[in-house]
Design a protein around this motif. Structure first.
Motif, PDB file in Angstrom:
ATOM      1  N   PHE A  63      29.105 -56.009 -42.709  1.00 36.84           N
ATOM      2  CA  PHE A  63      27.758 -56.537 -42.899  1.00 36.84           C
ATOM      3  C   PHE A  63      27.082 -55.789 -44.034  1.00 36.84           C
ATOM      4  O   PHE A  63      27.532 -54.713 -44.448  1.00 36.84           O
ATOM      5  CB  PHE A  63      26.930 -56.421 -41.614  1.00 36.84           C
ATOM      6  N   THR A  64      25.993 -56.362 -44.516  1.00 35.58           N
ATOM      7  CA  THR A  64      25.110 -55.681 -45.458  1.00 35.58           C
ATOM      8  C   THR A  64      23.970 -55.070 -44.649  1.00 35.58           C
ATOM      9  O   THR A  64      23.226 -55.800 -43.983  1.00 35.58           O
ATOM     10  CB  THR A  64      24.546 -56.660 -46.498  1.00 35.58           C
ATOM     11  N   PRO A  65      23.803 -53.763 -44.659  1.00 33.26           N
ATOM     12  CA  PRO A  65      22.824 -53.137 -43.756  1.00 33.26           C
ATOM     13  C   PRO A  65      21.383 -53.405 -44.174  1.00 33.26           C
ATOM     14  O   PRO A  65      21.076 -53.622 -45.348  1.00 33.26           O
ATOM     15  CB  PRO A  65      23.151 -51.651 -43.874  1.00 33.26           C
ATOM     16  N   ASP A  66      20.518 -53.375 -43.168  1.00 36.60           N
ATOM     17  CA  ASP A  66      19.070 -53.393 -43.393  1.00 36.60           C
ATOM     18  C   ASP A  66      18.447 -52.038 -43.100  1.00 36.60           C
ATOM     19  O   ASP A  66      17.296 -51.794 -43.471  1.00 36.60           O
ATOM     20  CB  ASP A  66      18.409 -54.457 -42.514  1.00 36.60           C
ATOM     21  N   PHE A  67      19.195 -51.181 -42.423  1.00 40.29           N
ATOM     22  CA  PHE A  67      18.712 -49.846 -42.069  1.00 40.29           C
ATOM     23  C   PHE A  67      19.864 -48.872 -42.284  1.00 40.29           C
ATOM     24  O   PHE A  67      20.927 -49.018 -41.677  1.00 40.29           O
ATOM     25  CB  PHE A  67      18.237 -49.836 -40.618  1.00 40.29           C
ATOM     26  N   VAL A  68      19.668 -47.899 -43.162  1.00 42.07           N
ATOM     27  CA  VAL A  68      20.685 -46.900 -43.484  1.00 42.07           C
ATOM     28  C   VAL A  68      20.107 -45.519 -43.208  1.00 42.07           C
ATOM     29  O   VAL A  68      19.006 -45.192 -43.672  1.00 42.07           O
ATOM     30  CB  VAL A  68      21.142 -47.010 -44.949  1.00 42.07           C
ATOM     31  N   TRP A  69      20.873 -44.697 -42.485  1.00 35.25           N
ATOM     32  CA  TRP A  69      20.464 -43.339 -42.132  1.00 35.25           C
ATOM     33  C   TRP A  69      21.589 -42.406 -42.587  1.00 35.25           C
ATOM     34  O   TRP A  69      22.730 -42.550 -42.166  1.00 35.25           O
ATOM     35  CB  TRP A  69      20.271 -43.270 -40.631  1.00 35.25           C
ATOM     36  N   VAL A  70      21.273 -41.455 -43.450  1.00 36.56           N
ATOM     37  CA  VAL A  70      22.273 -40.566 -44.044  1.00 36.56           C
ATOM     38  C   VAL A  70      21.932 -39.123 -43.714  1.00 36.56           C
ATOM     39  O   VAL A  70      20.763 -38.719 -43.744  1.00 36.56           O
ATOM     40  CB  VAL A  70      22.329 -40.742 -45.577  1.00 36.56           C
ATOM     41  N   LYS A  71      22.973 -38.321 -43.408  1.00 35.63           N
ATOM     42  CA  LYS A  71      22.774 -36.880 -43.217  1.00 35.63           C
ATOM     43  C   LYS A  71      23.890 -36.095 -43.891  1.00 35.63           C
ATOM     44  O   LYS A  71      25.073 -36.401 -43.718  1.00 35.63           O
ATOM     45  CB  LYS A  71      22.739 -36.526 -41.718  1.00 35.63           C
ATOM     46  N   ASP A  72      23.487 -35.104 -44.658  1.00 33.03           N
ATOM     47  CA  ASP A  72      24.388 -34.095 -45.212  1.00 33.03           C
ATOM     48  C   ASP A  72      24.951 -33.289 -44.047  1.00 33.03           C
ATOM     49  O   ASP A  72      24.223 -32.619 -43.325  1.00 33.03           O
ATOM     50  CB  ASP A  72      23.581 -33.224 -46.175  1.00 33.03           C
ATOM     51  N   ARG A  73      26.271 -33.316 -43.866  1.00 30.77           N
ATOM     52  CA  ARG A  73      26.878 -32.710 -42.685  1.00 30.77           C
ATOM     53  C   ARG A  73      26.999 -31.190 -42.790  1.00 30.77           C
ATOM     54  O   ARG A  73      26.877 -30.474 -41.789  1.00 30.77           O
ATOM     55  CB  ARG A  73      28.269 -33.308 -42.456  1.00 30.77           C
ATOM     56  N   GLY A  74      27.263 -30.700 -43.985  1.00 32.34           N
ATOM     57  CA  GLY A  74      27.571 -29.289 -44.113  1.00 32.34           C
ATOM     58  C   GLY A  74      26.423 -28.426 -44.582  1.00 32.34           C
ATOM     59  O   GLY A  74      26.562 -27.200 -44.676  1.00 32.34           O
ATOM     60  N   GLY A  75      25.276 -29.021 -44.877  1.00 36.66           N
ATOM     61  CA  GLY A  75      24.134 -28.272 -45.386  1.00 36.66           C
ATOM     62  C   GLY A  75      22.854 -28.662 -44.702  1.00 36.66           C
ATOM     63  O   GLY A  75      22.848 -29.378 -43.698  1.00 36.66           O
ATOM     64  N   THR A  76      21.752 -28.198 -45.255  1.00 36.02           N
ATOM     65  CA  THR A  76      20.453 -28.382 -44.616  1.00 36.02           C
ATOM     66  C   THR A  76      19.578 -29.391 -45.340  1.00 36.02           C
ATOM     67  O   THR A  76      18.345 -29.339 -45.246  1.00 36.02           O
ATOM     68  CB  THR A  76      19.716 -27.034 -44.518  1.00 36.02           C
ATOM     69  N   GLU A  77      20.192 -30.326 -46.058  1.00 37.96           N
ATOM     70  CA  GLU A  77      19.420 -31.415 -46.636  1.00 37.96           C
ATOM     71  C   GLU A  77      18.777 -32.239 -45.517  1.00 37.96           C
ATOM     72  O   GLU A  77      19.337 -32.365 -44.418  1.00 37.96           O
ATOM     73  CB  GLU A  77      20.320 -32.312 -47.486  1.00 37.96           C
ATOM     74  N   VAL A  78      17.629 -32.830 -45.802  1.00 39.35           N
ATOM     75  CA  VAL A  78      16.913 -33.611 -44.795  1.00 39.35           C
ATOM     76  C   VAL A  78      17.681 -34.880 -44.444  1.00 39.35           C
ATOM     77  O   VAL A  78      18.512 -35.365 -45.219  1.00 39.35           O
ATOM     78  CB  VAL A  78      15.501 -33.990 -45.298  1.00 39.35           C
ATOM     79  N   HIS A  79      17.393 -35.413 -43.261  1.00 40.16           N
ATOM     80  CA  HIS A  79      17.849 -36.751 -42.929  1.00 40.16           C
ATOM     81  C   HIS A  79      17.188 -37.738 -43.890  1.00 40.16           C
ATOM     82  O   HIS A  79      16.006 -37.592 -44.239  1.00 40.16           O
ATOM     83  CB  HIS A  79      17.450 -37.115 -41.494  1.00 40.16           C
ATOM     84  N   ALA A  80      17.930 -38.762 -44.308  1.00 38.20           N
ATOM     85  CA  ALA A  80      17.414 -39.737 -45.271  1.00 38.20           C
ATOM     86  C   ALA A  80      17.513 -41.137 -44.671  1.00 38.20           C
ATOM     87  O   ALA A  80      18.606 -41.627 -44.414  1.00 38.20           O
ATOM     88  CB  ALA A  80      18.205 -39.658 -46.571  1.00 38.20           C
TER      89      ALA A  80
END
Length: 408
Positions: A63-80
């Motif tokens: 599918f083509t997403p309408d909601f995408v949630w990304v997280k850097d696994r190995g560091g402390t970047e914010v959830h996006a």
């Protein structure tokens, strides 16, 4: 010594079952309707960043997403967090962070487009950067609205609603809502909608379009720094019925958030709380209903044992969230992609920018029909605490064709 003879299907019934009765088998016990292809509505993928721009595409996500949630696994970047309702400006999607109270950012190097199976992104540490590795959780709603509604009754402005992938020329919300949204993306089959509305600062009802009661909602004021308001049906309208996504806090009493009122099949209720309905501020709401074979939202009490409690969902989970209700703890997030074999003991935390963390006492098995804890951590499986969970499917336990999920 007793003897028992059991017919497991090795020979036919001698007599037909009485009227109204059926043989006990999976074909006769499955729900009448079940989502047989969760990969058309929810997906998880892992990837590594590089230099320059990137294309993240997983052929198993259909599918083509309408909601995408990304997280850097190995560091402390914010959830996006990105979605097609808030959309983009200057070619970059607006970002929210579940671990932050901040509203929409001024996007520069962010997600740039939604594509089938994933997305494209500019170069930035929280979504695509050389030397970093990521996980992305994705959901399909109803498509991208291309206009902003200005109507307060009758039909909404043409193209301000995308319903099941089709832009609507004259969509009239059901349920007689007191506040009309600015934009809506509605997926009725998968029970997921994204709604953007302007707050009134007073009690209001707002349409969600799902045609069945919402069971789980996350609402955020996108114009200013506020908490993330969470409604979960398992808490319902009880005394301690309000929690926030960016916080470790236990559930507490706050009737200014959702009016202590459960969503109906047509609308959800908001009060005067700035996090969900501040005057003249826009808010975004992510809204799920329960759908057999796709998603379920419930509660349990732990047993403080390494032979932990089992929760039946009717599917093998792809994404699992856990949160204590009556004591502070983080929002634990597990998924089927970061660890391919049971038990899963590496979690991320929706309320923290922390890297993923391994804890064998918080281990969980993802099974063909639910999940089972393999540790006695207080954050996931203590007999002293109550918990809520949110689960989205990788495969249903029993599909429409008599097949179903295998164990991991």
């Amino acid at each position: 010594q007793s003897q028992v003879r059991v017919n497991f299907g090795q020979k036919p019934f001698k007599f037909p079952p009485p009227d109204g009765f059926q043989p006990l088998n999976t074909a006769n016990t499955r729900p009448v309707k079940v989502i047989s292809r969760p990969d058309q509505y929810v997906g998880v993928t892992t990837y590594s960043g590089s230099t320059g721009t990137g294309t993240i595409k997983d052929d198993n996500i259909n599918f083509t997403p309408d909601f995408v949630w990304v997280k850097d696994r190995g560091g402390t970047e914010v959830h996006a967090l990105y979605d097609t309702v808030r959309g983009s400006t200057g070619g970059n999607f607006y970002r929210l962070s579940s671990n932050s109270t901040a509203g929409n950012n001024s996007p520069t190097n962010e997600l740039t487009s939604m594509i089938r199976g994933g997305f494209t992104a500019n170069n930035n540490g929280h979504i695509y950067y050389n030397g970093k590795y990521y996980v992305s959780w994705m959901w399909k709603a109803g498509g991208t609205p291309t206009a902003t509604n200005t109507q307060t009754s009758g039909a909404m402005t043409a193209n301000s609603v995308s319903l099941d992938g089709v832009l609507q020329s004259a969509y009239t919300p059901s349920g007689s809502p007191s506040t009309y949204p600015k934009k809506m993306s509605i997926g009725t089959k998968q029970g997921f909608s994204i709604v953007q509305f302007e707050g009134t600062g007073a009690n209001a009802t707002i349409p969600h379009g799902l045609g069945k009661p919402a069971k789980f909602m996350i609402v955020k004021n996108i114009d200013e720094a506020t908490g993330w308001g969470v409604y979960h049906d398992a808490i319902g309208t009880a005394t301690n019925n309000y929690i926030e996504l960016q916080s470790t806090g236990a559930a507490g009493a706050d009737d200014t958030a959702f009016q202590d009122t459960a969503p109906t099949s047509d609308v959800f209720s908001v009060g005067s709380k700035a996090a969900v309905n501040d005057t003249n501020d826009d808010s975004i709401a992510y809204i799920w209903a329960e759908v057999p074979g796709l998603q379920k939202f419930g509660t349990y009490t732990g047993n403080s044992s390494s032979d932990g409690i089992f929760i039946e969902t009717g599917f093998r989970p792809a994404v699992l969230w856990i949160k204590t209700l009556n004591t502070p703890s983080s929002w634990y997030v597990y998924d089927s992609e970061r660890e391919k074999f049971n038990p899963l003991d590496t979690a991320l935390f929706a309320n923290l920018s922390n890297a993923e963390s391994t804890n064998s006492n918080a281990a969980v098995d993802l099974l063909s029909n639910g999940f089972k804890f393999r540790g006695n951590a207080g954050a996931t499986n203590s007999s002293s605490y109550n918990y809520i969970y949110c689960a989205w499917a990788e495969a249903p336990s029993i599909d429409l064709f008599g097949g179903g999920a295998n164990a991991r």
